[in-house]
Scaffold this active site. Structure first.
Site, PDB file in Angstrom:
ATOM      1  N   HIS A 110     -70.514 -18.376   7.294  1.00 49.96           N
ATOM      2  CA  HIS A 110     -71.940 -18.607   7.056  1.00 49.96           C
ATOM      3  C   HIS A 110     -72.753 -18.024   8.208  1.00 49.96           C
ATOM      4  CE1 HIS A 110     -71.001 -22.292   4.311  1.00 49.96           C
ATOM      5  NE2 HIS A 110     -70.903 -21.133   3.670  1.00 49.96           N
ATOM      6  N   HIS A 160     -70.890 -19.572  11.701  1.00 52.85           N
ATOM      7  CA  HIS A 160     -69.763 -20.489  11.832  1.00 52.85           C
ATOM      8  C   HIS A 160     -68.864 -20.325  10.603  1.00 52.85           C
ATOM      9  CE1 HIS A 160     -72.755 -22.726   9.451  1.00 52.85           C
ATOM     10  NE2 HIS A 160     -71.684 -23.044   8.743  1.00 52.85           N
ATOM     11  N   HIS A 202     -66.872 -29.941  14.368  1.00 51.74           N
ATOM     12  CA  HIS A 202     -66.851 -29.748  12.916  1.00 51.74           C
ATOM     13  C   HIS A 202     -66.423 -28.331  12.554  1.00 51.74           C
ATOM     14  CE1 HIS A 202     -69.035 -33.491  12.726  1.00 51.74           C
ATOM     15  NE2 HIS A 202     -70.013 -32.991  13.440  1.00 51.74           N
ATOM     16  N   GLU A 230     -66.158 -23.149   0.899  1.00 53.37           N
ATOM     17  CA  GLU A 230     -66.980 -24.232   0.359  1.00 53.37           C
ATOM     18  C   GLU A 230     -67.400 -23.901  -1.071  1.00 53.37           C
ATOM     19  OE1 GLU A 230     -69.959 -25.203   3.588  1.00 53.37           O
ATOM     20  OE2 GLU A 230     -68.603 -26.930   3.576  1.00 53.37           O
ATOM     21  N   HIS A 288     -65.795 -22.107   7.731  1.00 55.82           N
ATOM     22  CA  HIS A 288     -65.138 -23.240   7.076  1.00 55.82           C
ATOM     23  C   HIS A 288     -63.753 -22.751   6.668  1.00 55.82           C
ATOM     24  CE1 HIS A 288     -68.998 -25.415   6.740  1.00 55.82           C
ATOM     25  NE2 HIS A 288     -69.497 -24.203   6.631  1.00 55.82           N
ATOM     26  N   THR A 309     -74.643 -27.598   4.050  1.00 57.33           N
ATOM     27  CA  THR A 309     -73.421 -28.242   3.554  1.00 57.33           C
ATOM     28  C   THR A 309     -72.897 -29.279   4.533  1.00 57.33           C
ATOM     29  OG1 THR A 309     -71.918 -26.589   4.471  1.00 57.33           O
ATOM     30  CG2 THR A 309     -72.795 -26.156   2.271  1.00 57.33           C
ATOM     31  N   THR A 310     -73.691 -29.593   5.571  1.00 52.96           N
ATOM     32  CA  THR A 310     -73.361 -30.673   6.501  1.00 52.96           C
ATOM     33  C   THR A 310     -74.585 -31.582   6.591  1.00 52.96           C
ATOM     34  OG1 THR A 310     -74.147 -29.284   8.324  1.00 52.96           O
ATOM     35  CG2 THR A 310     -71.771 -29.297   7.919  1.00 52.96           C
TER      36      THR A 310
HETATM   37 ZN   LIG Z   1     -71.433 -23.702   6.853  1.00 49.40          ZN
END
Ligand SMILES: [Zn+2]
Ligand SMILES: *[C@@H]1O[C@H](CO)[C@@H](O)[C@H](O)[C@H]1NC(C)=O
Length: 332
Positions: free
Chosen positions: A165, A134, A107, A152, A136, A246-247
């Site tokens: 994040h 991690h 992911h 995000e 995005h 957010t996951t």
């Molecule tokens: Zn994140």
């Protein structure tokens, strides 16, 4: 006419049993593919059955609740909060001795941290330790020279190229799961914009080519977290709200901080994320657009730190007619 039914032969029974076995295998496969396998919208062509963000709620109930992340922050609606003092960063400037393990988890690309770097103040109660970070990111919009945004969160509808994040949990908790169940997670979010080359990111970005596939991991010498974020003097301005992961499972009760000043990476550095990493275990599906769309803000209030807020000229200009109006009503 009388139909004579012969009893089934051994051969026929074996054939039927084989059929049953195949049938159950088929359903088991369908269930595991469509089941708990969540994905981003950019993966829909790869696997028709995977659950893209709008369908996460089918498997993960909390994704449908009312305090979800990410959100679009409307700067006109933020409430300035004097309690949002600048953060204190502890060991953010220390290089841990143990190497970092960098993982492609299918992911995102994620680094597990040992919890020695900590934050406090910034409107938080107590100390929180950094446990992982991690990213995005977006895609190239067809042309390799263009960045389509992959952050995000957004500010007044504006999204950035990427978002970092850094996940923290309250000092006294051992795991993210434990912290999630007791509202003990605080995420620091940093926007990343397409700009100057950032030499501090180079040791990390140069490792991405070693972990192209889901499940791949590699080691690298640990870096100071401080080197990955804007300088301290630029971190006093931030937004604060309560949201979720957010996951999936989209657990709520997460304290979000989004810093106003973005990190800068060059276009080439951002491209490495799109070009070196893949969602799966082959080169068919580049890992791109791994963000969740923004969720309704609802009843929530987004707060902003800014000790200069009350001196903003716009606010003073608003106060004058209001004061005049009240003075006039008093005279009458
Ligand atoms: Zn994140
Ligand atoms: C990366 O993953 C692929 C696919 O699972 C595997 O074949 C390969 O050995 C892995 N490489 C490393 C360096 O772990």
């Amino acid at each position: 006419m009388l139909v004579h039914l012969s009893s089934p032969s051994g051969r026929e029974i074996m054939g039927f049993l084989n059929f049953l076995v195949l049938l159950s295998l088929y359903f088991a496969a369908a269930a595991s593919e469509g089941g708990s396998h969540w994905c981003y919208l950019s993966q829909r062509c790869q696997n028709q059955r995977c659950l893209e963000p709008r369908h996460w709620v089918q498997e993960f109930e909390e994704c449908g609740k009312s305090q979800q992340s990410p959100i679009n922050i409307l700067t006109n609606d933020v409430k300035y909060d004097w309690d949002l003092k600048p953060f204190k960063f502890e060991k953010y400037n220390a290089k841990p001795e143990k190497p970092w393990t960098v993982v492609n988890n299918g992911h995102t690309v994620q680094v597990k941290l040992d919890g020695t770097a900590k934050i406090e103040s910034g409107g938080l109660q107590g100390k929180y330790k950094a446990v992982q970070f991690h990213f995005h990111w977006g895609d190239s919009e067809g042309k390799k020279s263009r960045v389509s945004p992959g952050s995000e969160h957004s500010i007044d509808g504006k999204r950035y190229a990427m978002e970092l994040h850094i996940v923290h949990i309250k000092e006294n908790f051992q795991t993210v799961e434990e912290a999630l169940s007791k509202n003990g997670v605080a995420v620091l979010g940093f926007f990343i914009k397409d700009g100057n080359e950032n030499e501090f990111y180079e040791p990390f970005i140069s490792k991405l080519k070693d972990i192209p596939f889901n499940g791949n991991e590699t080691e690298m010498g640990a870096l100071c977290l401080e080197a990955l974020i804007p300088k301290k003097s630029a971190l006093d301005s931030f937004y604060r709200y309560t949201g979720s992961l957010t996951t999936p499972g989209c657990n709520e009760g997460v304290t979000w901080t989004l810093f106003e000043t973005p990190i800068e990476l060059s276009l080439r550095q951002i491209q490495e994320f799109w070009m070196e990493l893949y969602f799966d275990t082959d080169k068919e599906w580049p890992m791109v657009d791994n963000f969740r769309p923004t969720q309704p803000v609802g009843e929530r209030i987004v707060y902003k730190s800014d000790s200069n807020a009350l001196l903003a000229p716009g606010k003073i200009l608003l106060l004058i007619p209001t004061a005049t109006y009240f003075a006039l009503t008093l005279i009458q």
